[in-house]
Design a protein around this motif. Structure first.
Motif, PDB file in Angstrom:
ATOM      1  N   LEU A   2      36.763  36.034  46.409  1.00 44.33           N
ATOM      2  CA  LEU A   2      37.033  36.929  47.522  1.00 44.33           C
ATOM      3  C   LEU A   2      36.135  36.508  48.687  1.00 44.33           C
ATOM      4  CD1 LEU A   2      38.468  39.726  48.060  1.00 44.33           C
ATOM      5  CD2 LEU A   2      36.371  40.766  47.259  1.00 44.33           C
ATOM      6  N   PRO A  15      36.614  38.594  42.478  1.00 38.79           N
ATOM      7  CA  PRO A  15      37.741  39.497  42.761  1.00 38.79           C
ATOM      8  C   PRO A  15      37.452  40.903  42.200  1.00 38.79           C
ATOM      9  CG  PRO A  15      38.377  37.796  41.181  1.00 38.79           C
ATOM     10  CD  PRO A  15      36.974  37.515  41.592  1.00 38.79           C
ATOM     11  N   ASP A  16      38.229  41.876  42.615  1.00 38.14           N
ATOM     12  CA  ASP A  16      38.089  43.266  42.169  1.00 38.14           C
ATOM     13  C   ASP A  16      36.704  43.817  42.483  1.00 38.14           C
ATOM     14  OD1 ASP A  16      40.713  43.293  41.157  1.00 38.14           O
ATOM     15  OD2 ASP A  16      40.027  42.364  39.300  1.00 38.14           O
ATOM     16  N   ASN A  18      34.146  46.182  44.925  1.00 43.54           N
ATOM     17  CA  ASN A  18      34.223  47.361  45.799  1.00 43.54           C
ATOM     18  C   ASN A  18      32.956  47.461  46.644  1.00 43.54           C
ATOM     19  OD1 ASN A  18      32.203  48.850  44.357  1.00 43.54           O
ATOM     20  ND2 ASN A  18      33.742  49.544  42.896  1.00 43.54           N
ATOM     21  N   ASN A  38      36.604  46.886  58.414  1.00 38.91           N
ATOM     22  CA  ASN A  38      37.759  46.677  59.296  1.00 38.91           C
ATOM     23  C   ASN A  38      37.863  47.753  60.378  1.00 38.91           C
ATOM     24  OD1 ASN A  38      38.511  44.384  57.779  1.00 38.91           O
ATOM     25  ND2 ASN A  38      39.593  45.667  56.318  1.00 38.91           N
ATOM     26  N   SER A  51      37.992  49.602  47.537  1.00 30.16           N
ATOM     27  CA  SER A  51      38.134  48.212  47.112  1.00 30.16           C
ATOM     28  C   SER A  51      38.100  47.282  48.313  1.00 30.16           C
ATOM     29  CB  SER A  51      39.458  48.013  46.367  1.00 30.16           C
ATOM     30  OG  SER A  51      39.467  48.786  45.191  1.00 30.16           O
ATOM     31  N   LEU A  52      37.618  46.086  48.088  1.00 35.82           N
ATOM     32  CA  LEU A  52      37.570  45.072  49.138  1.00 35.82           C
ATOM     33  C   LEU A  52      38.653  44.035  48.887  1.00 35.82           C
ATOM     34  CD1 LEU A  52      33.704  44.766  49.261  1.00 35.82           C
ATOM     35  CD2 LEU A  52      35.181  45.865  50.952  1.00 35.82           C
ATOM     36  N   ARG A  53      39.202  43.503  49.990  1.00 34.71           N
ATOM     37  CA  ARG A  53      40.267  42.505  49.901  1.00 34.71           C
ATOM     38  C   ARG A  53      39.852  41.234  50.624  1.00 34.71           C
ATOM     39  NH1 ARG A  53      44.775  46.429  52.020  1.00 34.71           N
ATOM     40  NH2 ARG A  53      42.895  47.226  52.927  1.00 34.71           N
ATOM     41  N   ASP A  54      40.409  40.146  50.209  1.00 33.18           N
ATOM     42  CA  ASP A  54      40.114  38.852  50.821  1.00 33.18           C
ATOM     43  C   ASP A  54      40.314  38.941  52.333  1.00 33.18           C
ATOM     44  OD1 ASP A  54      39.366  36.102  50.425  1.00 33.18           O
ATOM     45  OD2 ASP A  54      41.411  35.587  51.001  1.00 33.18           O
ATOM     46  N   ASP A  56      38.470  40.757  54.437  1.00 41.96           N
ATOM     47  CA  ASP A  56      37.945  41.975  55.048  1.00 41.96           C
ATOM     48  C   ASP A  56      36.738  41.655  55.919  1.00 41.96           C
ATOM     49  OD1 ASP A  56      39.770  43.800  54.065  1.00 41.96           O
ATOM     50  OD2 ASP A  56      38.498  44.493  52.428  1.00 41.96           O
TER      51      ASP A  56
END
Length: 67
Positions: A2, A15-16, A18, A38, A51-54, A56
């Motif tokens: 990520l 990944p996965d 937070n 964001n 959760s965090l995403r690629d 962010d």
């Protein structure tokens, strides 16, 4: 992996991930801080469930005392 943009720097995390896990990896213990994800403030009560995403973008600011 990520990729997150934290205070203008790219960093890699598993990944996965937070916000609470991110905070645990940073030297923030005992400090007052705020996290913007964001463009939106993440309340402390939401750290474990956000959760965090690629890709962010996060801004982490700490309170500075003085007078």
């Amino acid at each position: 992996m990520l990729t997150l943009h934290i205070n203008g720097e790219q960093k890699q995390f598993p990944p996965d991930f937070n916000v609470a896990q991110l905070v645990a990896t940073m030297p923030l213990a005992g400090k007052r801080f705020a996290i913007e994800l964001n463009g939106e403030i993440v309340p402390r009560s939401g750290h474990a469930t956000t959760s965090l995403r690629d890709g962010d973008k996060l801004e982490i600011v700490t309170a500075v005392g003085g007078g």
